[in-house]
Structure formats: structure tokens, C-alpha cells
Design a protein around this motif. Structure first.
Motif, mmCIF file in Angstrom:
data_model
loop_
_atom_site.group_PDB
_atom_site.id
_atom_site.type_symbol
_atom_site.label_atom_id
_atom_site.label_comp_id
_atom_site.label_asym_id
_atom_site.label_seq_id
_atom_site.Cartn_x
_atom_site.Cartn_y
_atom_site.Cartn_z
ATOM 1 N N VAL A 198 0.856 -1.183 0.000
ATOM 2 C CA VAL A 198 0.000 0.000 0.000
ATOM 3 C C VAL A 198 0.894 1.235 0.000
ATOM 4 O O VAL A 198 1.872 1.313 0.741
ATOM 5 N N GLY A 199 0.563 2.179 -0.870
ATOM 6 C CA GLY A 199 1.336 3.403 -1.009
ATOM 7 C C GLY A 199 2.322 3.365 -2.160
ATOM 8 O O GLY A 199 2.811 4.407 -2.597
ATOM 9 N N ASP A 200 2.617 2.164 -2.663
ATOM 10 C CA ASP A 200 3.528 2.034 -3.806
ATOM 11 C C ASP A 200 2.859 2.538 -5.086
ATOM 12 O O ASP A 200 1.639 2.442 -5.234
ATOM 13 N N LYS A 201 3.671 3.037 -5.996
ATOM 14 C CA LYS A 201 3.205 3.300 -7.362
ATOM 15 C C LYS A 201 2.956 1.924 -7.982
ATOM 16 O O LYS A 201 3.815 1.047 -7.912
ATOM 17 N N ALA A 202 1.782 1.726 -8.554
ATOM 18 C CA ALA A 202 1.443 0.428 -9.132
ATOM 19 C C ALA A 202 2.368 0.118 -10.306
ATOM 20 O O ALA A 202 2.506 0.938 -11.218
ATOM 21 N N PRO A 203 3.008 -1.033 -10.287
ATOM 22 C CA PRO A 203 3.877 -1.389 -11.409
ATOM 23 C C PRO A 203 3.065 -1.595 -12.687
ATOM 24 O O PRO A 203 1.931 -2.079 -12.637
ATOM 25 N N SER A 248 -9.256 5.547 -13.660
ATOM 26 C CA SER A 248 -10.307 4.860 -12.909
ATOM 27 C C SER A 248 -9.655 4.039 -11.803
ATOM 28 O O SER A 248 -8.452 3.781 -11.820
ATOM 29 N N VAL A 249 -10.467 3.624 -10.859
ATOM 30 C CA VAL A 249 -10.005 2.724 -9.816
ATOM 31 C C VAL A 249 -9.996 1.319 -10.408
ATOM 32 O O VAL A 249 -10.905 0.935 -11.132
ATOM 33 N N ARG A 250 -8.946 0.554 -10.107
ATOM 34 C CA ARG A 250 -8.853 -0.823 -10.580
ATOM 35 C C ARG A 250 -8.821 -1.761 -9.386
ATOM 36 O O ARG A 250 -8.014 -1.572 -8.480
ATOM 37 N N SER A 265 -7.062 5.945 -9.082
ATOM 38 C CA SER A 265 -7.018 6.596 -10.393
ATOM 39 C C SER A 265 -5.681 7.278 -10.681
ATOM 40 O O SER A 265 -5.397 7.630 -11.822
ATOM 41 N N ASN A 266 -4.854 7.450 -9.647
ATOM 42 C CA ASN A 266 -3.510 8.017 -9.822
ATOM 43 C C ASN A 266 -2.432 6.941 -9.845
ATOM 44 O O ASN A 266 -1.249 7.239 -9.675
ATOM 45 N N ASP A 267 -2.846 5.692 -9.999
ATOM 46 C CA ASP A 267 -1.934 4.541 -10.083
ATOM 47 C C ASP A 267 -1.173 4.256 -8.793
ATOM 48 O O ASP A 267 -0.054 3.751 -8.809
ATOM 49 N N VAL A 268 -1.793 4.550 -7.659
ATOM 50 C CA VAL A 268 -1.211 4.238 -6.359
ATOM 51 C C VAL A 268 -1.957 3.035 -5.779
ATOM 52 O O VAL A 268 -3.188 2.974 -5.819
ATOM 53 N N VAL A 269 -1.214 2.087 -5.240
ATOM 54 C CA VAL A 269 -1.813 0.905 -4.621
ATOM 55 C C VAL A 269 -2.421 1.327 -3.282
ATOM 56 O O VAL A 269 -1.723 1.851 -2.418
ATOM 57 N N THR A 270 -3.727 1.106 -3.137
ATOM 58 C CA THR A 270 -4.405 1.460 -1.882
ATOM 59 C C THR A 270 -4.804 0.225 -1.077
ATOM 60 O O THR A 270 -5.257 0.348 0.059
ATOM 61 N N ALA A 294 -11.932 -0.644 -2.648
ATOM 62 C CA ALA A 294 -12.277 -0.136 -3.985
ATOM 63 C C ALA A 294 -13.263 1.019 -3.885
ATOM 64 O O ALA A 294 -13.143 2.016 -4.589
ATOM 65 N N LYS A 295 -14.232 0.905 -2.982
ATOM 66 C CA LYS A 295 -15.212 1.983 -2.787
ATOM 67 C C LYS A 295 -14.556 3.244 -2.257
ATOM 68 O O LYS A 295 -14.942 4.359 -2.620
ATOM 69 N N ALA A 296 -13.542 3.083 -1.407
ATOM 70 C CA ALA A 296 -12.874 4.223 -0.766
ATOM 71 C C ALA A 296 -11.849 4.892 -1.678
ATOM 72 O O ALA A 296 -11.519 6.056 -1.475
ATOM 73 N N ALA A 297 -11.361 4.156 -2.652
ATOM 74 C CA ALA A 297 -10.316 4.703 -3.535
ATOM 75 C C ALA A 297 -10.903 5.762 -4.464
ATOM 76 O O ALA A 297 -12.057 5.679 -4.856
ATOM 77 N N LYS A 298 -10.082 6.715 -4.827
ATOM 78 C CA LYS A 298 -10.531 7.797 -5.725
ATOM 79 C C LYS A 298 -9.749 7.745 -7.005
ATOM 80 O O LYS A 298 -8.622 7.428 -7.091
#
Length: 166
Positions: free
Chosen positions: A20-25, A45-47, A136-141, A162-166
Motif C-alpha cells: 500500500v502506497g507504492d506506485k502500481a507497477p 479509474s479505480v482498478r 485513479s492516480n496509479d497508487v496501490v491502496t 475499492a469503494k474508498a479509492a478515488k
């Protein structure tokens, strides 16, 4: 690295653990029509990325069906299911199972996703069961490496993330 077992036997995962907090590879996998798909294809979008060893097993089947049901309730969330099943087999399975909201993707060709997310099982050419939420900013939440590959992930926690992610 996450400590994971498969049928209660320890396995070695290839790649780096995503936290969590990493830039998604980034990754390149194949859609059912053999076209390449990358993380950037769903940018903005959220993935929710559901990782399964094979759609042709009971737990993987149930996991994919569950996220398919939840997809209708989630706004601006793309649900991707990634396995090493061949794209043709994924398409056939989706048709037979009535899966129409989750996008199934194959990591069979390069194990790009598996290695970049630390879920490729050494020596088996399978992916360990995991769930990731990427905003949506490609950060792992959210990141869950399921400790025993043959068991279910925490569906509720992943859906809430997923619901909480923006």
C-alpha cells in the motif's frame, strides 16, 4: 516477501511484493482477443485486480463470480481478473459462467503481471491468489497476498478499499 503456501506447501514467489502506497507497477497481459492490455489502459479509474491461479478451479471460479456480482455496485471501478489461463480458455469460461462485468486477462505469455506484482509462483507457472486496488492516480491502496493459495481472499476488505479509492 509475502509468505504463501499452495496446498499447505511453501512456495517461492518471483518478483517484488507490492505494498500500500507504492506506485502500481505497469504490466502487459493479453485480453481474450489476444490484444495487449497494460495498467495505463484503465488510467483515470479505480482498478480492483483479482489474481487467481486458474479460472477452472472452484475457489477461482467463486472469486471471479463474486467480483462480477459486486462490479454492478461499484462506480468508476474496473475489475480485472488475471490468471495464466490461455485467453481462449478465459473467453470460453466467461461465456459459460455468464461473466460480463469483470475483464479476464491472461498473464500466460510473459508473466509480466506476476513478476511485477510478486505473485508468480516459481516452478509452477501459476499466479498466487491476491487482490490489489489501484486508485485513479496509479497508487496501490490495498494489497492482499492470500497466505494459502487454495483459500478465498477477504472480499469485503477488497470491496471496501475499492469503494474508498478515488
Amino acid at each position: 516477501m509475502a509468505s504463501v503456501t499452495f496446498a499447505n506447501n511453501p512456495v517461492t514467489l518471483i518478483g517484488n511484493e507490492v505494498k500500500v502506497g507504492d506506485k502500481a507497477p505497469d504490466f502487459t497481459v493479453l485480453a481474450n482477443d489476444l490484444s495487449p492490455v497494460t495498467l495505463a489502459d484503465s488510467k483515470g479509474s479505480v482498478r480492483l485486480i483479482s489474481v487467481v491461479p486458474s479460472l477452472d478451479t472452484g475457489v477461482c471460479d467463486a472469486q471471479t463470480r463474486r467480483f462480477n456480482e459486486e462490479a454492478a455496485k461499484l462506480d468508476n471501478v474496473n475489475i480485472l481478473t488475471i490468471s495464466v489461463d490461455l485467453p481462449f480458455a478465459q473467453a470460453r469460461w466467461c461465456g459459460a459462467a455468464g461473466i460480463d462485468k469483470v475483464k479476464t486477462l491472461s498473464d500466460h505469455r510473459d508473466l509480466s503481471f506476476g513478476e511485477n506484482y510478486g505473485v508468480a509462483i516459481e516452478g509452477l507457472r501459476l499466479l498466487a491468489r491476491a487482490v490489489f486496488v489501484v486508485d485513479s492516480n496509479d497508487v496501490v491502496t490495498y494489497a492482499e497476498y492470500v497466505p494459502e493459495v487454495t483459500t478465498h481472499p477477504n472480499y469485503e476488505a477488497a470491496i471496501e478499499a475499492a469503494k474508498a479509492a478515488k
